[in-house]
Design a protein around this motif. Structure first.
Motif, PDB file in Angstrom:
ATOM      1  N   GLN A   1     -21.232  11.643   0.927  1.00  0.00           N
ATOM      2  CA  GLN A   1     -20.347  10.866   0.045  1.00  0.00           C
ATOM      3  C   GLN A   1     -19.620   9.774   0.825  1.00  0.00           C
ATOM      4  O   GLN A   1     -19.494   8.642   0.362  1.00  0.00           O
ATOM      5  CB  GLN A   1     -19.340  11.799  -0.625  1.00  0.00           C
ATOM      6  CG  GLN A   1     -18.503  11.134  -1.706  1.00  0.00           C
ATOM      7  CD  GLN A   1     -17.510  12.095  -2.308  1.00  0.00           C
ATOM      8  OE1 GLN A   1     -16.741  12.729  -1.592  1.00  0.00           O
ATOM      9  NE2 GLN A   1     -17.511  12.194  -3.631  1.00  0.00           N
ATOM     10  N   GLN A   2     -19.175  10.109   2.024  1.00  0.00           N
ATOM     11  CA  GLN A   2     -18.464   9.136   2.855  1.00  0.00           C
ATOM     12  C   GLN A   2     -19.400   8.004   3.285  1.00  0.00           C
ATOM     13  O   GLN A   2     -19.021   6.827   3.287  1.00  0.00           O
ATOM     14  CB  GLN A   2     -17.881   9.837   4.089  1.00  0.00           C
ATOM     15  CG  GLN A   2     -16.887   8.998   4.887  1.00  0.00           C
ATOM     16  CD  GLN A   2     -15.491   9.049   4.312  1.00  0.00           C
ATOM     17  OE1 GLN A   2     -15.312   9.456   3.173  1.00  0.00           O
ATOM     18  NE2 GLN A   2     -14.511   8.632   5.083  1.00  0.00           N
ATOM     19  N   SER A   3     -20.630   8.366   3.641  1.00  0.00           N
ATOM     20  CA  SER A   3     -21.597   7.357   4.078  1.00  0.00           C
ATOM     21  C   SER A   3     -21.972   6.424   2.925  1.00  0.00           C
ATOM     22  O   SER A   3     -22.068   5.199   3.104  1.00  0.00           O
ATOM     23  CB  SER A   3     -22.859   8.042   4.625  1.00  0.00           C
ATOM     24  OG  SER A   3     -22.556   8.858   5.729  1.00  0.00           O
TER      25      SER A   3
ATOM     26  N   GLN B   1     -19.628  16.036   1.943  1.00  0.00           N
ATOM     27  CA  GLN B   1     -18.559  15.090   2.281  1.00  0.00           C
ATOM     28  C   GLN B   1     -19.096  13.934   3.135  1.00  0.00           C
ATOM     29  O   GLN B   1     -18.724  12.767   2.941  1.00  0.00           O
ATOM     30  CB  GLN B   1     -17.433  15.795   3.028  1.00  0.00           C
ATOM     31  CG  GLN B   1     -16.647  16.796   2.204  1.00  0.00           C
ATOM     32  CD  GLN B   1     -15.629  16.133   1.300  1.00  0.00           C
ATOM     33  OE1 GLN B   1     -15.978  15.480   0.322  1.00  0.00           O
ATOM     34  NE2 GLN B   1     -14.366  16.299   1.634  1.00  0.00           N
TER      35      GLN B   1
ATOM     36  N   LYS C   1     -15.863   9.450  10.661  1.00  0.00           N
ATOM     37  CA  LYS C   1     -14.802  10.038  11.481  1.00  0.00           C
ATOM     38  C   LYS C   1     -13.510  10.234  10.696  1.00  0.00           C
ATOM     39  O   LYS C   1     -12.684  11.080  11.050  1.00  0.00           O
ATOM     40  CB  LYS C   1     -14.538   9.164  12.710  1.00  0.00           C
ATOM     41  CG  LYS C   1     -15.653   9.173  13.739  1.00  0.00           C
ATOM     42  CD  LYS C   1     -15.267   8.347  14.945  1.00  0.00           C
ATOM     43  CE  LYS C   1     -16.383   8.359  16.004  1.00  0.00           C
ATOM     44  NZ  LYS C   1     -16.010   7.543  17.200  1.00  0.00           N
ATOM     45  N   ASP C   2     -13.342   9.462   9.621  1.00  0.00           N
ATOM     46  CA  ASP C   2     -12.121   9.592   8.820  1.00  0.00           C
ATOM     47  C   ASP C   2     -12.035  10.944   8.135  1.00  0.00           C
ATOM     48  O   ASP C   2     -10.949  11.363   7.702  1.00  0.00           O
ATOM     49  CB  ASP C   2     -12.062   8.479   7.769  1.00  0.00           C
ATOM     50  CG  ASP C   2     -11.796   7.113   8.387  1.00  0.00           C
ATOM     51  OD1 ASP C   2     -11.333   7.069   9.541  1.00  0.00           O
ATOM     52  OD2 ASP C   2     -12.060   6.098   7.721  1.00  0.00           O
TER      53      ASP C   2
ATOM     54  N   ALA D   1      -6.200  13.406   4.639  1.00  0.00           N
ATOM     55  CA  ALA D   1      -6.360  12.502   3.510  1.00  0.00           C
ATOM     56  C   ALA D   1      -5.021  11.848   3.174  1.00  0.00           C
ATOM     57  O   ALA D   1      -3.961  12.284   3.633  1.00  0.00           O
ATOM     58  CB  ALA D   1      -6.887  13.270   2.305  1.00  0.00           C
TER      59      ALA D   1
ATOM     60  N   GLU E   1       0.829  -1.206   0.000  1.00  0.00           N
ATOM     61  CA  GLU E   1       0.000   0.000   0.000  1.00  0.00           C
ATOM     62  C   GLU E   1       0.858   1.249   0.000  1.00  0.00           C
ATOM     63  O   GLU E   1       0.645   2.171  -0.777  1.00  0.00           O
ATOM     64  CB  GLU E   1      -0.920   0.002   1.221  1.00  0.00           C
ATOM     65  CG  GLU E   1      -1.831   1.217   1.272  1.00  0.00           C
ATOM     66  CD  GLU E   1      -2.720   1.205   2.499  1.00  0.00           C
ATOM     67  OE1 GLU E   1      -3.496   2.165   2.637  1.00  0.00           O
ATOM     68  OE2 GLU E   1      -2.623   0.252   3.293  1.00  0.00           O
TER      69      GLU E   1
ATOM     70  N   SER F   1     -20.244   5.573   0.434  1.00  0.00           N
ATOM     71  CA  SER F   1     -19.124   4.700   0.058  1.00  0.00           C
ATOM     72  C   SER F   1     -18.815   3.664   1.134  1.00  0.00           C
ATOM     73  O   SER F   1     -17.913   2.841   0.961  1.00  0.00           O
ATOM     74  CB  SER F   1     -17.883   5.540  -0.223  1.00  0.00           C
ATOM     75  OG  SER F   1     -17.473   6.228   0.951  1.00  0.00           O
ATOM     76  N   GLY F   2     -19.541   3.724   2.260  1.00  0.00           N
ATOM     77  CA  GLY F   2     -19.347   2.743   3.323  1.00  0.00           C
ATOM     78  C   GLY F   2     -18.157   3.013   4.208  1.00  0.00           C
ATOM     79  O   GLY F   2     -17.776   2.164   5.019  1.00  0.00           O
ATOM     80  N   ARG F   3     -17.556   4.207   4.105  1.00  0.00           N
ATOM     81  CA  ARG F   3     -16.393   4.532   4.937  1.00  0.00           C
ATOM     82  C   ARG F   3     -16.831   5.233   6.218  1.00  0.00           C
ATOM     83  O   ARG F   3     -17.919   5.802   6.292  1.00  0.00           O
ATOM     84  CB  ARG F   3     -15.409   5.398   4.151  1.00  0.00           C
ATOM     85  CG  ARG F   3     -14.792   4.684   2.950  1.00  0.00           C
ATOM     86  CD  ARG F   3     -13.629   5.485   2.370  1.00  0.00           C
ATOM     87  NE  ARG F   3     -14.068   6.744   1.808  1.00  0.00           N
ATOM     88  CZ  ARG F   3     -14.396   6.916   0.542  1.00  0.00           C
ATOM     89  NH1 ARG F   3     -14.369   5.882  -0.304  1.00  0.00           N
ATOM     90  NH2 ARG F   3     -14.779   8.102   0.084  1.00  0.00           N
ATOM     91  N   ASN F   4     -15.966   5.197   7.206  1.00  0.00           N
ATOM     92  CA  ASN F   4     -16.238   5.794   8.509  1.00  0.00           C
ATOM     93  C   ASN F   4     -16.235   7.321   8.384  1.00  0.00           C
ATOM     94  O   ASN F   4     -15.277   7.911   7.886  1.00  0.00           O
ATOM     95  CB  ASN F   4     -15.182   5.341   9.525  1.00  0.00           C
ATOM     96  CG  ASN F   4     -15.592   5.682  10.949  1.00  0.00           C
ATOM     97  OD1 ASN F   4     -16.331   6.635  11.189  1.00  0.00           O
ATOM     98  ND2 ASN F   4     -15.102   4.907  11.898  1.00  0.00           N
TER      99      ASN F   4
END
Length: 633
Positions: free
Chosen positions: A578-580, A575, A587-588, A593, A34, A582-585
């Motif tokens: 969009q974050q929700s 934001q 809090k990130d 970034a 990564e 995409s299934g991402r947290n």
């Protein structure tokens, strides 16, 4: 308990010099696939399109001074003092500059220099608040749009300086009224003649030749913002010429402007000194200097003075506009940002105060010559400087030579003033995909200039001055103070003052002291909050002298006051959605970034391999941010 670990712990032994080169080259960059992928992406971008840099350290400092010390210092600072009781207004301005504006300016310079990013992409530091960057860019765009009008006035004055007789030095011109007086007028005889013609003494208010030239010739000012009138050919011509000059000077970005500033930054001080010497020797000058140099401390109990001092600091110094971030992004990674920030703050305060001495000495002279008290002189907004300075120039020996030099200097200062904001707007677009778009910089700059010329046509009408002052009165207060408040909270608390101090140490080899971190964490937020809340509570509709804007004009003004800052919650909501999705947290979004890193590629390799872990509670974050104490082991 989480362990608080900083990239600086790894970088500390890799200080600038041979040790840095040897140790960086020995890093194993194949530790994880990564990290290797991220390295490849970043290195490819930097290899194919290296960001422009200043030709030398001195060029950056002069350019920063030029961006900060511009038309706003020469006319807006004296007008700010004139509105708020003269010299007493300097006290809150200096206080605000010292404990708030200066440290915030240094924060922005470090943000830009460390990341090598413009105001939009720099908010990869905290993606949830990318709207802060959009506000900065939108404010810069609005600023260069309406300040183009003031630039056109300066060019027109320069052209008129070549005429056999300076048109603002004598009455008897086609635009003058019978109330006009100049240096050859015997006011006593004129008053007697007018009263013999049936006029009462109380109804007679003389106007200087410079006042009538500015209002009745340069502006051809109408009776109000509703009376648009026609487009003034001389102003639209100067408006286009002004933007053509800006385009030619800035077409190559920092490479071209870095050479221009050697002249544009130093020459104004020489000319201001000559004007000061002449100004203080004018009859009645001491009346104006008394108002300016002897403070009336009772004015300090009025909250409006403090609010306007805060806004003036933002207008003259330039934090929260994005210009400092943009210009610092062209710095080399280890440039001495602290030294330049201190120099710029001193230059900003000195120039404003110095210009005030010139203006107030002329105000005192005009007050005595016209028989009008200083408070009742017909000055409003930019007219204070565009009347007072020409009046002083007309009283100098060889006035044509001084006028040409002075207004030529203002043209160059105007280019400096526009540069930071112009580059902020263009680079915000280019940095969206720097590798592909940087090669089209010339076309992007040309497109922006064409847009500004077309959209600025209303500013060249007879109502243009009313539009100019409407935008100038409304756009600053809420947007600048609110943006600066959020900027400081994000960097000092969400990203972390200690982590930011680590970043600065990687650049300069020295961490900010405890006092500066206290200012970032507490003093600036509390100070700005103390300005922001009373501003909202005591908000009143701005006026232009005795002129009150109609309701629809106030509505337009309120759009400029609140729409830019509303971008922050709008972008934050976008934001989160969009974050929700995409299934991402969510809090990130409060974490930097993946592309947030130092723009020095070798330091960046270390930075990506040493993740920063925050304390698990407020007490740990507080001790860590202020004292640098790690309570998590």
């Amino acid at each position: 308990m989480e362990q608080n670990f900083s990239a600086t712990d790894e970088i500390a032994k890799f200080r600038i010099g041979e040790d840095l080169k040897a140790d960086v080259e020995s890093i194993d960059i194949d530790e994880t696939s990564e990290l290797q992928d991220i390295d490849d992406v970043h290195d490819d971008d930097k290899d194919e399109a290296e960001r422009d840099t200043w030709g030398g350290e001195f060029e950056f400092m002069l350019s920063l001074v030029g961006y900060t010390v511009g038309l706003g210092n020469i006319w807006r600072f004296p007008y700010f003092c004139y509105r708020n009781g003269g010299g007493c207004a300097i006290i809150p301005f200096i206080l605000f500059l010292t404990i708030c504006g200066g440290p915030l300016y240094y924060l922005e310079v470090c943000l830009g220099q460390w990341s090598g990013m413009s105001p939009i992409t720099v908010w990869n530091i905290c993606p949830l608040f990318k709207g802060v960057g959009l506000v900065m860019v939108s404010l810069s765009l609005i600023y260069i749009w309406y300040y183009g009008a003031a630039f056109s006035w300066v060019i027109y004055f320069l052209i008129q300086s070549f005429y056999p007789t300076l048109p603002w030095s004598r009455c008897g011109q086609s635009w003058n009224t019978e109330l006009c007086i100049d240096s050859t007028t015997n006011t006593t005889d004129k008053m007697l003649n007018m009263t013999n013609n049936g006029l009462s003494v109380t109804s007679i208010t003389f106007r200087s030749a410079s006042t009538e030239f500015f209002e009745r010739n340069v502006l051809q000012k109408s009776s109000g913002i509703d009376v648009i009138g026609s487009i003034q050919p001389h102003l639209i011509g100067c408006f286009i010429l002004g933007w053509l000059l800006v385009f030619l000077c800035l077409a190559k970005g920092v490479k071209s402007l870095g050479k221009v500033v050697y002249v544009t930054v130093t020459l104004p001080y020489i000319l201001l000194t000559a004007l000061l010497i002449r100004g203080v020797t004018l009859d009645g000058a001491w009346n104006g200097l008394q108002l300016y140099l002897i403070p009336d401390f009772s004015r300090l109990i009025h909250g409006q003075v403090w609010i306007e001092a805060a806004v003036q600091c933002f207008f003259s110094l330039g934090p929260a506009w994005g210009g400092a971030i943009t210009m610092a992004s062209f710095n080399k990674f280890n440039h001495n940002a602290l030294r330049d920030s201190v120099v710029v703050c001193i230059a900003d305060a000195f120039t404003g105060i110095y210009s005030g001495v010139v203006v107030f000495s002329v105000i005192g002279f005009l007050s005595k010559e016209t028989g009008t008290s200083i408070d009742e002189l017909p000055f409003s907004g930019a007219g204070l400087a565009f009347i007072a300075y020409p009046e002083a120039l007309s009283r100098l020996p060889v006035p044509h030579a001084w006028s040409i030099l002075f207004f030529l200097t203002l043209v160059l200062v105007g280019i400096d003033t526009q540069f930071g904001c112009f580059e902020t707007v263009t680079n915000a677009f280019i940095d969206l995909n720097y590798k592909k778009l940087h090669k089209y910089r010339l076309l992007i700059s040309a497109g922006l200039v064409i847009f500004l010329i077309i959209s600025g046509i209303p500013l060249t009408t007879s109502a243009g001055y009313y539009i100019f002052m409407l935008i100038d009165s409304y756009m600053g207060t809420f947007n600048l103070v609110g943006t600066a408040l959020l900027e400081c909270i994000v960097v000092a608390w969400i990203y972390g003052a200690n982590r930011f101090s680590d970043d600065i140490e990687t650049m300069l080899g020295k961490r900010p002291n405890i006092l500066l971190r206290l200012i970032w964490c507490f003093v600036i937020p509390l100070f700005l909050l103390g300005i922001f809340i009373p501003t909202i509570v005591s908000y009143t509709t701005p006026t232009l002298g005795s002129y009150e804007y109609p309701i629809h004009a106030q509505t337009i003004g309120n759009l400029f006051a609140f729409v830019p800052i509303s971008l922050i919650p709008i972008v934050a909501v976008y934001q989160v959605i969009q974050q929700s999705c995409s299934g991402r947290n969510i809090k990130d979004l409060l974490k930097p970034a993946v592309y947030w890193e130092p723009h020095d590629s070798k330091i960046g390799r270390i930075y990506r391999k040493t993740p920063y872990v925050y304390g698990s509670n407020f007490r740990e974050r507080l001790l860590n941010n202020i004292l640098g104490i790690n309570t998590s082991t």
